[in-house]
Design a protein around this motif. Sequence first.
Motif, PDB file in Angstrom:
ATOM      1  N   PRO A  26       0.805  -1.239   0.000  1.00  0.00           N
ATOM      2  CA  PRO A  26       0.000   0.000   0.000  1.00  0.00           C
ATOM      3  C   PRO A  26       0.830   1.278   0.000  1.00  0.00           C
ATOM      4  CG  PRO A  26      -0.306  -1.255   2.039  1.00  0.00           C
ATOM      5  CD  PRO A  26       0.438  -2.142   1.101  1.00  0.00           C
ATOM      6  N   SER A  27       2.045   1.237   0.568  1.00  0.00           N
ATOM      7  CA  SER A  27       2.811   2.487   0.615  1.00  0.00           C
ATOM      8  C   SER A  27       3.383   2.851  -0.754  1.00  0.00           C
ATOM      9  CB  SER A  27       3.926   2.407   1.655  1.00  0.00           C
ATOM     10  OG  SER A  27       5.001   1.672   1.150  1.00  0.00           O
ATOM     11  N   GLU A  52      10.199  -1.258  -1.051  1.00  0.00           N
ATOM     12  CA  GLU A  52       9.423  -0.621   0.005  1.00  0.00           C
ATOM     13  C   GLU A  52      10.305  -0.204   1.181  1.00  0.00           C
ATOM     14  OE1 GLU A  52       6.094  -2.849   1.668  1.00  0.00           O
ATOM     15  OE2 GLU A  52       4.774  -1.184   1.162  1.00  0.00           O
ATOM     16  N   LYS A  53      11.407  -0.943   1.383  1.00  0.00           N
ATOM     17  CA  LYS A  53      12.347  -0.595   2.460  1.00  0.00           C
ATOM     18  C   LYS A  53      13.397   0.387   1.985  1.00  0.00           C
ATOM     19  CE  LYS A  53      13.113  -5.071   3.276  1.00  0.00           C
ATOM     20  NZ  LYS A  53      13.701  -6.305   3.812  1.00  0.00           N
ATOM     21  N   LYS A  94       7.128  -4.514   9.408  1.00  0.00           N
ATOM     22  CA  LYS A  94       6.212  -3.941   8.406  1.00  0.00           C
ATOM     23  C   LYS A  94       4.895  -4.711   8.393  1.00  0.00           C
ATOM     24  CE  LYS A  94       6.410  -4.788   3.903  1.00  0.00           C
ATOM     25  NZ  LYS A  94       7.054  -4.863   2.578  1.00  0.00           N
ATOM     26  N   PRO A 137      -0.120   3.717   5.549  1.00  0.00           N
ATOM     27  CA  PRO A 137       1.007   3.231   4.742  1.00  0.00           C
ATOM     28  C   PRO A 137       2.201   4.187   4.696  1.00  0.00           C
ATOM     29  CG  PRO A 137      -1.055   2.894   3.556  1.00  0.00           C
ATOM     30  CD  PRO A 137      -1.394   3.642   4.808  1.00  0.00           C
ATOM     31  N   LYS A 138       1.949   5.484   4.707  1.00  0.00           N
ATOM     32  CA  LYS A 138       3.072   6.433   4.651  1.00  0.00           C
ATOM     33  C   LYS A 138       3.907   6.371   5.924  1.00  0.00           C
ATOM     34  CE  LYS A 138       0.739   9.661   1.683  1.00  0.00           C
ATOM     35  NZ  LYS A 138      -0.236  10.740   1.759  1.00  0.00           N
ATOM     36  N   LYS A 156       5.964   3.231   5.858  1.00  0.00           N
ATOM     37  CA  LYS A 156       7.123   3.382   4.977  1.00  0.00           C
ATOM     38  C   LYS A 156       8.262   4.087   5.712  1.00  0.00           C
ATOM     39  CE  LYS A 156       8.859   3.715   0.606  1.00  0.00           C
ATOM     40  NZ  LYS A 156       8.920   4.616  -0.519  1.00  0.00           N
ATOM     41  N   VAL A 191       9.854   1.691   8.229  1.00  0.00           N
ATOM     42  CA  VAL A 191      10.578   0.598   7.594  1.00  0.00           C
ATOM     43  C   VAL A 191      11.889   1.101   6.977  1.00  0.00           C
ATOM     44  CG1 VAL A 191      10.458  -0.967   5.619  1.00  0.00           C
ATOM     45  CG2 VAL A 191       8.567  -0.877   7.232  1.00  0.00           C
ATOM     46  N   VAL A 192      11.840   2.274   6.361  1.00  0.00           N
ATOM     47  CA  VAL A 192      13.048   2.838   5.758  1.00  0.00           C
ATOM     48  C   VAL A 192      14.092   3.136   6.846  1.00  0.00           C
ATOM     49  CG1 VAL A 192      13.971   4.871   4.557  1.00  0.00           C
ATOM     50  CG2 VAL A 192      11.924   3.736   3.688  1.00  0.00           C
TER      51      VAL A 192
END
Lengths: 452, 141
Positions: free
Chosen positions: A154-155, A285-286, B27, B37-38, B41, B44-45
């Motif tokens: 989804p992101s 995504e990561k 995640k 979701p944002k 993200k 996770v980043v």
Amino acid sequence: MDQYPFHHALKFLDEVCIGCSHCMKECPTQAIRICEGKVHLMENRCVDCGMCYRTCPYQAIMVEQDDFKKVYDYQYRILLVPALFFSQFPDKYATRQIYSALMELGFSNIVEVEHSVPILIEAIKQYIQSSQNDKPVISSFCPAIVRLVQVKFPSLTENIMLLKTPVDLTAIYYKRRLLDMGIKEPEIGIFYVTPCAAKIAAVKSPVGERASEVNGVINMDYIYNKVLRILKNDKDEIKPFDGMKFVSSKGLRWSLTHGEADNFEGRCLAIDGIHNVITFLEKLEKEEISDIDFLELRACDEGCPSGILTAENTFITVERVRFRAAKYKRLEKESDHESKMLNFNQYRNYILEENQLEPVKPRSMYKLDDNMLEAMRKIQEVNEIMKILPLVDCGVCGAPSCQAHAEDIVQGKSDIRRCIFIQNDIKEGNPREFLEKVWGNKKLKKSNENEG
Amino acid sequence: MSNAITLNYHIEGSDFINAGNASSQIKKVLQQLNVDPKTIKRIVVALYEAEVNVVAHAYKGDISAEITTEDITITLDDEGPGIVDIDMAMTEGYSTASPKVREMGFGAGMGLPNIKRNVDELNIQSEVKVGTKVVMKVKLS
């Protein structure tokens, strides 16, 4: 969340399905469960990729299509045909003969889908340049991938290119042309020959646009049979169609792997096969992978030539499409060649204006509950259940993995006693009764007969 | 049942191939919790970047994540060389990574600044030749 109804073109035939569970294990989004000996589809997870259809040993899955007779409801019947359709047939049949055979089915004109590709390439180039912050741009070409991103990544929905596909643009173009000739809209029927189920779903409930320009969809395998019959029966009489317009060589290659990516500058990758795409998007995504400008992602190996509704061997199709593209590329050097192609100039601006999709919204398939506290409780419950499940992912419970079974239990959709290992431990009630809930009673009856 | 979820992971130094395992797992949990979701993200980043830091510089480390309905707090505790000058390490482009690590595409000196950009709170404590403890917090609602 996306409010569009989620249409699925894949239909499971209860009377044929024996609940063998091959499809359940193959589904990349774990959208399939077995219940009472039949497939149960979790519609919010299914992306119409067709992996289940490929793997089903009993032909218990069909791809719905519009009634072919619907074509005759319209006075002007336009058939949009993907270029790869002409590469489904043995080399002895000329492309123009296949055009003629299609015309014999009662169409007013045959138009190859990829005529709009050159104008789309222009639009994509601009789009890539203008979307500095949402890199990489993920192509919207493969509808199964668009849906996969919505439910599983989804992101990344913001990265989906908000431009239409060649079939939409060619439909828009051709309809406008007919309208400008004074033909009334209700008289125009635009039909599309599809190589896969995802594209049907995309026409029936488009993501990012309100309604498709296409009036009906015809499955490629269905029309292949009709055309091949005509070709085989009238081979000597069938004349090459003289109204054929040449598609660009880039258009011909569009549906093959790299057909899109090779047209653009910067780092452009082409990835085919839904499992390869999933692996890649996990890393993207990561931001484990970054600095990519454009991603061409296709659910099928080699792209559309292995769509589930195609007839010919994938690699033979690819070879023939490439051969035709190389031939057309040579023709493109001739000075009068442009006059033999469809002329988009007059409608260029109109098409570019219409070529805009609304933002694609995420529809995460993982959420356990809208309420976060409740979701948290469910996660903890899943973890507790996972401690006693065998973690062999045998599938006997009717779910593709122990994790999926645990989540189903917590969501009230399954019963822990369906786990054959738990059954063995508790020895409570008749284990067969619980297995019957999953597998129905036909298979168990059959094994009893064999004993007797 | 408590109103928090705790997740624990272990990281081995120099195991670049499995770096990112914790961020993948976390995640999925955040997706199950229906977090935006944002926000997922960003978390996770940042976590992936922090995981790679441990793999690239330390001998081994442990990750623990605590998720409440308010926020997620992730702690990465490693045994390793430590950071001599934390302010310097926070500067974009500054890197102490070995040439070998850089050859693998890591060590561009963007790690810590990239983490900081993606989280709401970042706390780094380090003791040279002992190890580094990174605590990051992101609001979930």
